[in-house]
Design a protein around this motif. Structure first.
Motif, PDB file in Angstrom:
ATOM      1  N   LEU A   1       4.463  19.915 -62.558  1.00 34.51           N
ATOM      2  CA  LEU A   1       4.917  20.990 -63.432  1.00 34.51           C
ATOM      3  C   LEU A   1       5.603  20.384 -64.647  1.00 34.51           C
ATOM      4  N   LYS A   2       4.879  20.274 -65.714  1.00 34.46           N
ATOM      5  CA  LYS A   2       5.421  19.692 -66.937  1.00 34.46           C
ATOM      6  C   LYS A   2       6.275  20.740 -67.660  1.00 34.46           C
ATOM      7  N   PRO A   3       7.316  20.281 -68.365  1.00 35.11           N
ATOM      8  CA  PRO A   3       8.147  21.228 -69.117  1.00 35.11           C
ATOM      9  C   PRO A   3       7.288  22.083 -70.061  1.00 35.11           C
ATOM     10  N   ASN A   4       7.551  23.385 -70.037  1.00 32.43           N
ATOM     11  CA  ASN A   4       6.793  24.324 -70.860  1.00 32.43           C
ATOM     12  C   ASN A   4       7.711  25.299 -71.592  1.00 32.43           C
ATOM     13  N   PHE A   5       9.013  24.999 -71.585  1.00 29.94           N
ATOM     14  CA  PHE A   5       9.998  25.948 -72.105  1.00 29.94           C
ATOM     15  C   PHE A   5      11.178  25.159 -72.659  1.00 29.94           C
ATOM     16  N   GLN A   6      11.792  25.697 -73.707  1.00 31.40           N
ATOM     17  CA  GLN A   6      12.993  25.086 -74.244  1.00 31.40           C
ATOM     18  C   GLN A   6      14.034  26.165 -74.468  1.00 31.40           C
ATOM     19  N   THR A   7      15.244  25.924 -73.977  1.00 27.62           N
ATOM     20  CA  THR A   7      16.327  26.882 -74.159  1.00 27.62           C
ATOM     21  C   THR A   7      16.836  26.810 -75.597  1.00 27.62           C
ATOM     22  N   ALA A   8      17.633  27.788 -75.991  1.00 27.22           N
ATOM     23  CA  ALA A   8      18.239  27.782 -77.319  1.00 27.22           C
ATOM     24  C   ALA A   8      19.148  26.574 -77.491  1.00 27.22           C
ATOM     25  N   GLN A   9      19.647  26.034 -76.410  1.00 25.17           N
ATOM     26  CA  GLN A   9      20.489  24.847 -76.413  1.00 25.17           C
ATOM     27  C   GLN A   9      19.662  23.582 -76.682  1.00 25.17           C
ATOM     28  N   GLY A  10      18.338  23.692 -76.562  1.00 23.16           N
ATOM     29  CA  GLY A  10      17.466  22.553 -76.797  1.00 23.16           C
ATOM     30  C   GLY A  10      17.093  21.783 -75.547  1.00 23.16           C
ATOM     31  N   VAL A  11      17.379  22.341 -74.374  1.00 22.14           N
ATOM     32  CA  VAL A  11      17.064  21.678 -73.116  1.00 22.14           C
ATOM     33  C   VAL A  11      15.672  22.114 -72.658  1.00 22.14           C
ATOM     34  N   SER A  12      14.827  21.146 -72.310  1.00 25.70           N
ATOM     35  CA  SER A  12      13.471  21.446 -71.826  1.00 25.70           C
ATOM     36  C   SER A  12      13.488  21.676 -70.327  1.00 25.70           C
ATOM     37  N   GLY A  13      12.640  22.584 -69.898  1.00 24.00           N
ATOM     38  CA  GLY A  13      12.535  22.890 -68.476  1.00 24.00           C
ATOM     39  C   GLY A  13      11.205  23.538 -68.162  1.00 24.00           C
ATOM     40  N   VAL A  14      11.113  24.032 -66.953  1.00 21.84           N
ATOM     41  CA  VAL A  14       9.894  24.685 -66.479  1.00 21.84           C
ATOM     42  C   VAL A  14      10.191  26.168 -66.278  1.00 21.84           C
ATOM     43  N   LEU A  15       9.387  27.010 -66.906  1.00 23.52           N
ATOM     44  CA  LEU A  15       9.501  28.457 -66.754  1.00 23.52           C
ATOM     45  C   LEU A  15       8.239  28.933 -66.051  1.00 23.52           C
ATOM     46  N   VAL A  16       8.427  29.569 -64.911  1.00 22.18           N
ATOM     47  CA  VAL A  16       7.294  30.050 -64.119  1.00 22.18           C
ATOM     48  C   VAL A  16       7.395  31.563 -63.999  1.00 22.18           C
TER      49      VAL A  16
END
Length: 176
Positions: free
Chosen positions: A110-125
């Protein structure tokens, strides 16, 4: 072909049709939610949940009801006062050292596909089945995994998609 075999064959075709239709409905709900224009963050009075144990925070509507807090202080669950089946949750967990390698291997899928307003990358499912729709955000920093989730009944998920997405974008973790 016997009558029993014809009946079984027909039942299998009906079942396959029902399964494929429910899959199409789930995809349409997700896509419809992506284009819904009825969410206005400025029209909501917000509070911010701040977790003292792990340092994460996220906004939530000020009138939402907090469920009983976890004893270990790892997170919170909140429900809508208008619809008790709609909830948002935020929590975190410390990864055990021997599980880090296993988790890193599974996260490669699961590669990062999302970035928060804070600039942190993560996975949104986003998942929608016949009963439930959910949006789950996972962020990893050092040995801590941070989670946020919004859930509703699947037939209502389109109404909450942009609301959930907004909160996921605003989810904040401590700076490393």
């Amino acid at each position: 072909m016997t009558t029993a075999n014809k009946t079984c064959s027909l039942e299998r075709r009906i079942y396959r049709f029902a399964v494929s239709v429910s899959g199409v409905i789930a995809v349409l709900i997700i896509l419809w939610g992506c284009t819904a224009n009825n969410f206005n963050a400025g029209a909501i009075a917000w509070k911010t949940y701040s977790n003292s144990r792990y340092g994460f925070e996220f906004p939530y509507p000020s009138n939402w009801i907090s469920l009983a807090a976890s004893e270990n202080g790892d997170g919170i669950a909140l429900i809508s006062p208008q619809n008790k089946t709609v909830e948002i949750r935020g929590w975190a967990s410390q990864q055990l050292p021997n599980s880090i390698v296993t988790n890193q291997e599974s996260e490669k899928k699961l590669k990062p596909n999302f970035q928060t307003a804070q600039g942190v990358s993560g996975v949104l499912v986003v998942e929608v089945d016949r009963r439930l729709g959910s949006m789950t955000l996972t962020l990893t920093q050092s040995q801590v995994k941070y989670y946020w989730q919004g859930r509703s009944k699947s037939q209502e998920f389109q109404n909450y998609y942009r609301f959930f997405y907004y909160i996921a974008q605003e989810y904040r973790i401590p700076k490393s």
